[in-house]
Design a protein around this motif. Sequence first.
Motif, PDB file in Angstrom:
ATOM      1  N   TRP A  92       0.812  -1.215   0.000  1.00  0.00           N
ATOM      2  CA  TRP A  92       0.000   0.000   0.000  1.00  0.00           C
ATOM      3  C   TRP A  92       0.848   1.270   0.000  1.00  0.00           C
ATOM      4  CZ3 TRP A  92       0.692   2.999   4.396  1.00  0.00           C
ATOM      5  CH2 TRP A  92       1.223   2.357   5.522  1.00  0.00           C
ATOM      6  N   ILE A  93       2.192   1.110   0.028  1.00  0.00           N
ATOM      7  CA  ILE A  93       3.108   2.252  -0.052  1.00  0.00           C
ATOM      8  C   ILE A  93       3.616   2.354  -1.491  1.00  0.00           C
ATOM      9  CG2 ILE A  93       5.258   3.266   0.790  1.00  0.00           C
ATOM     10  CD1 ILE A  93       4.876   1.688   3.372  1.00  0.00           C
ATOM     11  N   SER A  94       3.484   3.520  -2.100  1.00  0.00           N
ATOM     12  CA  SER A  94       3.884   3.714  -3.487  1.00  0.00           C
ATOM     13  C   SER A  94       5.397   3.605  -3.655  1.00  0.00           C
ATOM     14  CB  SER A  94       3.408   5.086  -3.971  1.00  0.00           C
ATOM     15  OG  SER A  94       3.856   5.339  -5.288  1.00  0.00           O
ATOM     16  N   ASN A  95       5.823   3.087  -4.808  1.00  0.00           N
ATOM     17  CA  ASN A  95       7.261   2.931  -5.089  1.00  0.00           C
ATOM     18  C   ASN A  95       7.988   4.271  -5.110  1.00  0.00           C
ATOM     19  OD1 ASN A  95       7.133   0.149  -5.289  1.00  0.00           O
ATOM     20  ND2 ASN A  95       6.771   0.160  -7.507  1.00  0.00           N
ATOM     21  N   ARG A  96       7.288   5.342  -5.405  1.00  0.00           N
ATOM     22  CA  ARG A  96       7.940   6.647  -5.481  1.00  0.00           C
ATOM     23  C   ARG A  96       8.428   7.122  -4.116  1.00  0.00           C
ATOM     24  NH1 ARG A  96       3.401  11.056  -7.003  1.00  0.00           N
ATOM     25  NH2 ARG A  96       5.267  12.371  -6.866  1.00  0.00           N
ATOM     26  N   TYR A  97       7.916   6.500  -3.054  1.00  0.00           N
ATOM     27  CA  TYR A  97       8.325   6.898  -1.703  1.00  0.00           C
ATOM     28  C   TYR A  97       9.258   5.864  -1.066  1.00  0.00           C
ATOM     29  CZ  TYR A  97       4.391  10.034  -2.371  1.00  0.00           C
ATOM     30  OH  TYR A  97       3.532  10.976  -2.884  1.00  0.00           O
ATOM     31  N   LEU A  98       9.764   4.937  -1.871  1.00  0.00           N
ATOM     32  CA  LEU A  98      10.686   3.916  -1.364  1.00  0.00           C
ATOM     33  C   LEU A  98      12.110   4.210  -1.840  1.00  0.00           C
ATOM     34  CD1 LEU A  98       8.610   0.643  -2.006  1.00  0.00           C
ATOM     35  CD2 LEU A  98       8.888   1.860   0.162  1.00  0.00           C
ATOM     36  N   ASP A  99      13.055   4.045  -0.947  1.00  0.00           N
ATOM     37  CA  ASP A  99      14.472   4.222  -1.274  1.00  0.00           C
ATOM     38  C   ASP A  99      15.029   2.862  -1.692  1.00  0.00           C
ATOM     39  OD1 ASP A  99      17.098   4.911  -1.526  1.00  0.00           O
ATOM     40  OD2 ASP A  99      17.454   5.244   0.627  1.00  0.00           O
ATOM     41  N   PHE A 100      15.130   2.646  -3.008  1.00  0.00           N
ATOM     42  CA  PHE A 100      15.571   1.351  -3.499  1.00  0.00           C
ATOM     43  C   PHE A 100      17.069   1.134  -3.302  1.00  0.00           C
ATOM     44  CE2 PHE A 100      11.580   1.893  -5.730  1.00  0.00           C
ATOM     45  CZ  PHE A 100      11.016   0.627  -5.631  1.00  0.00           C
ATOM     46  N   GLY A 101      17.750   2.145  -2.803  1.00  0.00           N
ATOM     47  CA  GLY A 101      19.157   1.967  -2.451  1.00  0.00           C
ATOM     48  C   GLY A 101      19.327   1.422  -1.047  1.00  0.00           C
ATOM     49  N   SER A 102      18.229   1.426  -0.265  1.00  0.00           N
ATOM     50  CA  SER A 102      18.275   0.940   1.108  1.00  0.00           C
ATOM     51  C   SER A 102      18.272  -0.585   1.129  1.00  0.00           C
ATOM     52  CB  SER A 102      17.068   1.471   1.885  1.00  0.00           C
ATOM     53  OG  SER A 102      16.957   0.836   3.128  1.00  0.00           O
ATOM     54  N   LYS A 103      19.112  -1.160   2.002  1.00  0.00           N
ATOM     55  CA  LYS A 103      19.214  -2.620   2.128  1.00  0.00           C
ATOM     56  C   LYS A 103      17.900  -3.213   2.630  1.00  0.00           C
ATOM     57  CE  LYS A 103      22.077  -6.250   4.170  1.00  0.00           C
ATOM     58  NZ  LYS A 103      20.925  -7.031   4.685  1.00  0.00           N
ATOM     59  N   GLU A 104      17.250  -2.499   3.551  1.00  0.00           N
ATOM     60  CA  GLU A 104      15.993  -3.007   4.118  1.00  0.00           C
ATOM     61  C   GLU A 104      14.911  -3.115   3.042  1.00  0.00           C
ATOM     62  OE1 GLU A 104      12.515  -1.735   7.322  1.00  0.00           O
ATOM     63  OE2 GLU A 104      14.333  -0.505   7.137  1.00  0.00           O
ATOM     64  N   VAL A 105      14.836  -2.105   2.190  1.00  0.00           N
ATOM     65  CA  VAL A 105      13.838  -2.122   1.122  1.00  0.00           C
ATOM     66  C   VAL A 105      14.143  -3.248   0.140  1.00  0.00           C
ATOM     67  CG1 VAL A 105      12.895  -0.831  -0.829  1.00  0.00           C
ATOM     68  CG2 VAL A 105      13.350   0.338   1.337  1.00  0.00           C
ATOM     69  N   LYS A 106      15.430  -3.399  -0.238  1.00  0.00           N
ATOM     70  CA  LYS A 106      15.824  -4.459  -1.168  1.00  0.00           C
ATOM     71  C   LYS A 106      15.511  -5.839  -0.602  1.00  0.00           C
ATOM     72  CE  LYS A 106      19.573  -1.969  -3.514  1.00  0.00           C
ATOM     73  NZ  LYS A 106      21.036  -1.923  -3.748  1.00  0.00           N
ATOM     74  N   ASP A 107      15.809  -6.031   0.681  1.00  0.00           N
ATOM     75  CA  ASP A 107      15.575  -7.338   1.304  1.00  0.00           C
ATOM     76  C   ASP A 107      14.084  -7.675   1.342  1.00  0.00           C
ATOM     77  OD1 ASP A 107      18.258  -7.643   1.650  1.00  0.00           O
ATOM     78  OD2 ASP A 107      18.279  -7.003   3.755  1.00  0.00           O
ATOM     79  N   ARG A 108      13.262  -6.683   1.638  1.00  0.00           N
ATOM     80  CA  ARG A 108      11.810  -6.934   1.698  1.00  0.00           C
ATOM     81  C   ARG A 108      11.249  -7.276   0.318  1.00  0.00           C
ATOM     82  NH1 ARG A 108       8.703  -6.081   6.055  1.00  0.00           N
ATOM     83  NH2 ARG A 108       9.635  -5.059   7.870  1.00  0.00           N
ATOM     84  N   ILE A 109      11.723  -6.583  -0.702  1.00  0.00           N
ATOM     85  CA  ILE A 109      11.240  -6.850  -2.054  1.00  0.00           C
ATOM     86  C   ILE A 109      11.706  -8.222  -2.533  1.00  0.00           C
ATOM     87  CG2 ILE A 109      11.421  -6.124  -4.468  1.00  0.00           C
ATOM     88  CD1 ILE A 109      11.486  -3.233  -3.478  1.00  0.00           C
ATOM     89  N   LYS A 110      12.972  -8.582  -2.233  1.00  0.00           N
ATOM     90  CA  LYS A 110      13.502  -9.881  -2.656  1.00  0.00           C
ATOM     91  C   LYS A 110      12.850 -11.039  -1.912  1.00  0.00           C
ATOM     92  CE  LYS A 110      18.084  -8.243  -4.067  1.00  0.00           C
ATOM     93  NZ  LYS A 110      19.545  -8.291  -3.756  1.00  0.00           N
ATOM     94  N   SER A 111      12.443 -10.786  -0.679  1.00  0.00           N
ATOM     95  CA  SER A 111      11.832 -11.860   0.119  1.00  0.00           C
ATOM     96  C   SER A 111      10.409 -12.181  -0.339  1.00  0.00           C
ATOM     97  CB  SER A 111      11.812 -11.465   1.603  1.00  0.00           C
ATOM     98  OG  SER A 111      10.975 -10.327   1.802  1.00  0.00           O
TER      99      SER A 111
END
Length: 353
Positions: free
Chosen positions: A179-198
């Motif tokens: 429910w959070i738009s991609n435009r407000y996500l920092d794709f350089g952040s490890k936490e964001v990358k890990d959540r998307i990959k999981s």
Amino acid sequence: MAVMKVKFNQKKRVKLAQGLWLMNWFSLFAGIVVFSMGLFLKIELRKRSEVMDNSESHFVPNSLILVGLLASVFNGLAGKICYDSLDPAKFAKWKPILKVYLVLCVLFNLFILFVVLICFLLRGSLDSTLEHGLKNGMKFYRDTDTPGRCFMKKTIDMLQIEFKCCGNNGFRDWFEIQWISNRYLDFGSKEVKDRIKSNVDGRYLVDGVPFSCCNPSSPRPCIQYQVSNNSAHYSYDFQTEELNLWNRGCREALLKYYSNMMSSMGIIVLFVWLFEMSVMIGLRLLHTSLESIANPEDPECESEGWVLEKSLKDTFKSTLENLKNIGKMNQVDAGAEGAEGDGTKTQAVSTVS
């Protein structure tokens, strides 16, 4: 034996006509009320059409609007008939169509009864409509830049605030969608990358909910994120503590709201139906009492009025016989046309020979 047979004199006939005239005006007003209720319900459903799956839910308001319009027409005409019945000369022009009018009144009252039933029985269909509509609407919560879906976030936020609800069936529904738009996500952040990959679908899922799920009456600041993480908050137990989020799902809240509204309208329409039935029976008694006057030149003579000229059993039998006769007449007409066609073909063949 006639059903509801009543003896009338001139005074009783006049009182009946006057009483029916007054009742028809009340019924006309009731028709306007039913029309207004249908219009109000339609507007309420339109407000939240974005979270409803189909247009079946508009069947009830459309039916109420139709009932209101027909009630106004039927009762306005019946009021005119009752008024003219006081003058034999004026009433004479209504005699040819009065029986047809009474048959239409019977059909109209059956339709009103049908509308009453659907007001009480459409809960299941409405439940399914809301469940699918809310589920689909929540998927587009983040798409504030997508044409046609720009206002979905605002719609759902206002819905959750107004009805004090969260999600479709509960706040956990928000854990299953991004429910959070991609435009407000920092794709350089490890936490964001890990959540998307999981996630198999590559979505950013969190155990959090939108701000509109927060209960402002709670003494504790809203725990909006990491709702299921006990260690993330001081003196907090996800399993036992009463959360400061709305526990009720929006499907349940909306279903209760619309069901209560339609049930209340159904009760009002039921009273309108009873009133319409009384008017129809009274009009039938007035009609038969005027038809059975032995001496039309003596309006003060007594007469008899009835609802059914025969008993219910005999009336039912005669109705079936009439329907059968109509069917036989159609068959005879079709057979005659076929025979005439065969004769024409034979004559044509003879001419060719």
